[in-house]
Design an enzyme around this catalytic site. Structure first.
Site, PDB file in Angstrom:
ATOM      1  CE1 TYR A  12      33.696 110.725  57.400  1.00 31.84           C
ATOM      2  CE2 TYR A  12      31.441 111.180  57.028  1.00 31.84           C
ATOM      3  CZ  TYR A  12      32.519 111.292  57.572  1.00 31.84           C
ATOM      4  OH  TYR A  12      32.629 112.755  58.114  1.00 31.84           O
ATOM      5  CB  THR A  36      29.376 101.868  49.684  1.00 33.24           C
ATOM      6  OG1 THR A  36      28.731 101.198  50.619  1.00 33.24           O
ATOM      7  CG2 THR A  36      28.380 101.699  48.606  1.00 33.24           C
ATOM      8  N   GLY A  37      32.064 100.150  51.068  1.00 29.06           N
ATOM      9  CA  GLY A  37      33.055 100.510  51.754  1.00 29.06           C
ATOM     10  C   GLY A  37      34.618 100.526  51.219  1.00 29.06           C
ATOM     11  CG  PHE A  73      27.705 102.152  61.177  1.00 29.73           C
ATOM     12  CD1 PHE A  73      27.137 103.241  61.664  1.00 29.73           C
ATOM     13  CD2 PHE A  73      28.144 101.367  61.885  1.00 29.73           C
ATOM     14  CE1 PHE A  73      27.551 103.841  62.970  1.00 29.73           C
ATOM     15  CE2 PHE A  73      28.591 101.638  63.267  1.00 29.73           C
ATOM     16  CZ  PHE A  73      28.310 103.034  63.662  1.00 29.73           C
ATOM     17  CB  ALA A  75      21.994 101.608  55.445  1.00 30.11           C
ATOM     18  CG  ASN A  92      20.594  96.652  49.249  1.00 36.58           C
ATOM     19  OD1 ASN A  92      21.727  95.959  49.472  1.00 36.58           O
ATOM     20  ND2 ASN A  92      20.304  96.737  48.047  1.00 36.58           N
ATOM     21  CE1 TYR A 141      19.676 106.501  54.250  1.00 32.52           C
ATOM     22  CE2 TYR A 141      18.929 108.813  54.439  1.00 32.52           C
ATOM     23  CZ  TYR A 141      19.762 107.603  54.878  1.00 32.52           C
ATOM     24  OH  TYR A 141      20.787 107.613  55.928  1.00 32.52           O
ATOM     25  CE  LYS A 145      19.674 104.226  57.029  1.00 35.41           C
ATOM     26  NZ  LYS A 145      20.671 103.555  57.725  1.00 35.41           N
ATOM     27  CG  ASP A 285      18.237 118.014  48.847  1.00 38.16           C
ATOM     28  OD1 ASP A 285      18.612 116.900  49.642  1.00 38.16           O
ATOM     29  OD2 ASP A 285      19.068 118.590  48.176  1.00 38.16           O
TER      30      ASP A 285
HETATM   31  N1  UDP Z   1      24.461 119.780  47.679  1.00 35.51           N
HETATM   32  C1  UDP Z   1      24.651 120.543  46.892  1.00 35.51           C
HETATM   33  N2  UDP Z   1      25.565 120.328  45.787  1.00 35.51           N
HETATM   34  C2  UDP Z   1      26.199 118.915  45.786  1.00 35.51           C
HETATM   35  C3  UDP Z   1      25.992 118.147  46.790  1.00 35.51           C
HETATM   36  C4  UDP Z   1      25.029 118.448  47.826  1.00 35.51           C
HETATM   37  O1  UDP Z   1      24.265 121.552  46.701  1.00 35.51           O
HETATM   38  O2  UDP Z   1      26.984 118.780  45.007  1.00 35.51           O
HETATM   39  C5  UDP Z   1      23.464 119.916  48.879  1.00 35.51           C
HETATM   40  C6  UDP Z   1      22.386 119.083  48.876  1.00 35.51           C
HETATM   41  O3  UDP Z   1      21.279 119.076  48.149  1.00 35.51           O
HETATM   42  C7  UDP Z   1      21.982 118.975  50.267  1.00 35.51           C
HETATM   43  C8  UDP Z   1      23.250 119.443  51.132  1.00 35.51           C
HETATM   44  O4  UDP Z   1      24.131 120.053  49.937  1.00 35.51           O
HETATM   45  O5  UDP Z   1      20.899 120.299  50.167  1.00 35.51           O
HETATM   46  C9  UDP Z   1      23.741 118.397  51.618  1.00 35.51           C
HETATM   47  O6  UDP Z   1      23.720 117.273  50.781  1.00 35.51           O
HETATM   48  P1  UDP Z   1      24.661 115.898  51.430  1.00 35.51           P
HETATM   49  O7  UDP Z   1      24.562 115.130  50.032  1.00 35.51           O
HETATM   50  O8  UDP Z   1      26.029 116.297  51.614  1.00 35.51           O
HETATM   51  O9  UDP Z   1      23.920 115.413  52.545  1.00 35.51           O
HETATM   52  P2  UDP Z   1      22.442 114.928  52.689  1.00 35.51           P
HETATM   53  O10 UDP Z   1      21.609 116.190  53.157  1.00 35.51           O
HETATM   54  O11 UDP Z   1      21.853 114.267  51.486  1.00 35.51           O
HETATM   55  O12 UDP Z   1      22.514 113.933  53.714  1.00 35.51           O
END
Ligand code: UDP
Length: 327
Positions: A12, A36-37, A73, A75, A92, A141, A145, A285
């Site tokens: 992406y 994944t590409g 990019f 990863a 990876n 993750y 990084k 999260d």
């Molecule tokens: N999220 C959600 N439901 C989903 C996918 C993502 O509530 O089906 C939430 C996720 O927990 C985070 C936010 O949306 O708080 C953004 O998630 P995303 O995976 O887009 O990006 P990340 O923050 O992981 O880079």
């Protein structure tokens, strides 16, 4: 104008960077193994098919194309997967980048633009996160990084590699003409999933928790338009080509939206009813990640110009309804 090896150039963000490089007159050489590409996304320069764990493929790419710089990019980038399978992430992301840095050293390529992440910060207790915030990742993750950032610093000091490291917040949107856009297999990202629900490709969007210490209980993120992100990469490349020093900067907008707010804006932009239901928290999260973008302006002259949330959703919506999606 430069030849740039773009690892993950079929993904992406990498594909949008290739598009921006080509539009600026550079030659992006896409290096991707298509785990994944997307083959359809390789349309801005030559392709070398290979993965970072294959040192011979990397050496061949450098020998054939003789790039002046690398944009890195490639990863694995899913927080939840990294919690469940950390060893994949260390092999990876860290092992792969070590191969890349060794191949660059041996080929004499000393300019690197690297995709890092706001996940290196973990969960800072700050309204806006600056680059000097403590780096305490809360998931593998982010830890991988951060390890790569440190590896780049060490290799740079020893071998004269200069690097621009970008710590991205959340990236969204699609190319303005919808030539390319966001898709993943499986899709786990909020905005594409919300738009899938708008299109009836899935029944509902599941909100990952509503008991976070945020105003509406949902996680808050800073969403940045992928074309703004690509522009920053061009500026980072130009800095390195003109002899500028290494730099680590955040890329984001400085404004956060909750998951609930994103769903609400998507309902407004698409005009579709989007059914939402509540699920459990997603492991790893952080509650809130919002960027202090001021250093990118000072050091690179970059600021987000297209990163209005409605605009990002609108661009992703055009892409999601177009022929390239789910190809
Ligand atoms: N999220 C959600 N439901 C989903 C996918 C993502 O509530 O089906 C939430 C996720 O927990 C985070 C936010 O949306 O708080 C953004 O998630 P995303 O995976 O887009 O990006 P990340 O923050 O992981 O880079």
């Amino acid at each position: 104008m430069a030849t740039v090896l773009v690892t993950g150039g079929a993904g992406y963000i990498g594909a949008h960077a290739c598009r921006a490089l080509a539009a600026a007159g550079h030659l992006p050489v896409c290096f991707d193994d298509f785990r994944t590409g997307w083959r359809d996304a390789v349309r801005f320069g030559p392709l070398v098919e290979g993965g970072l764990l294959d040192r011979a493929a990397l050496d061949a790419a450098f020998a054939t194309h003789r790039p002046e710089a690398v944009m890195h990019f490639a990863a694995l980038s899913l927080v939840a997967e990294s919690v469940a399978h950390p060893e994949r992430y260390w092999r990876n992301n860290v092992g792969g980048t070590l191969n890349l840095l060794e191949a660059m050293r041996d080929a004499g390529v000393r300019r690197l633009v690297f995709s890092s992440t706001a996940a290196v910060y973990g969960e800072p207790d700050l309204a806006l996160i600056p680059e000097h915030a403590p780096q305490r990742p809360t998931n593998p993750y982010g830890a991988t990084k951060l390890a790569v950032e440190r590896m780049i610093g060490d290799v740079g000091a020893a071998h004269g590699l200069r690097a621009v490291v970008f710590r991205y917040f959340n990236v969204a949107g699609a190319a303005a003409d919808a030539e390319i856009g966001e898709q993943h297999r499986p899709e786990t990202h909020l905005i594409p999933l919300v738009l899938d629900a708008a299109l009836g490709r899935r029944e509902a969007i599941t909100m990952n928790g509503d008991d976070y210490p945020t105003p509406d209980g949902a996680c808050v993120r800073d969403y940045l338009h992928v074309e703004d992100l690509a522009d920053a990469h061009l500026l980072g490349l130009e800095r390195l080509l003109s002899g500028g020093e290494s730099l680590t900067v955040n890329l984001g907008v400085g404004r956060g939206y909750s998951v609930r707010e994103v769903i609400e804006r998507a309902r407004a932009v698409t005009g579709r009813p989007i059914h939402a239901r509540l699920g459990p928290r997603r492991a790893g999260d952080p509650a809130r990640l919002v960027c202090d973008p001021s250093q990118a302006l000072t050091d690179l002259g970059w600021r987000a110009t297209r990163s209005n949330l409605d605009q990002m959703i609108a661009d992703a919506w055009v892409w999601a309804q177009g022929p390239g999606y789910e190809s």
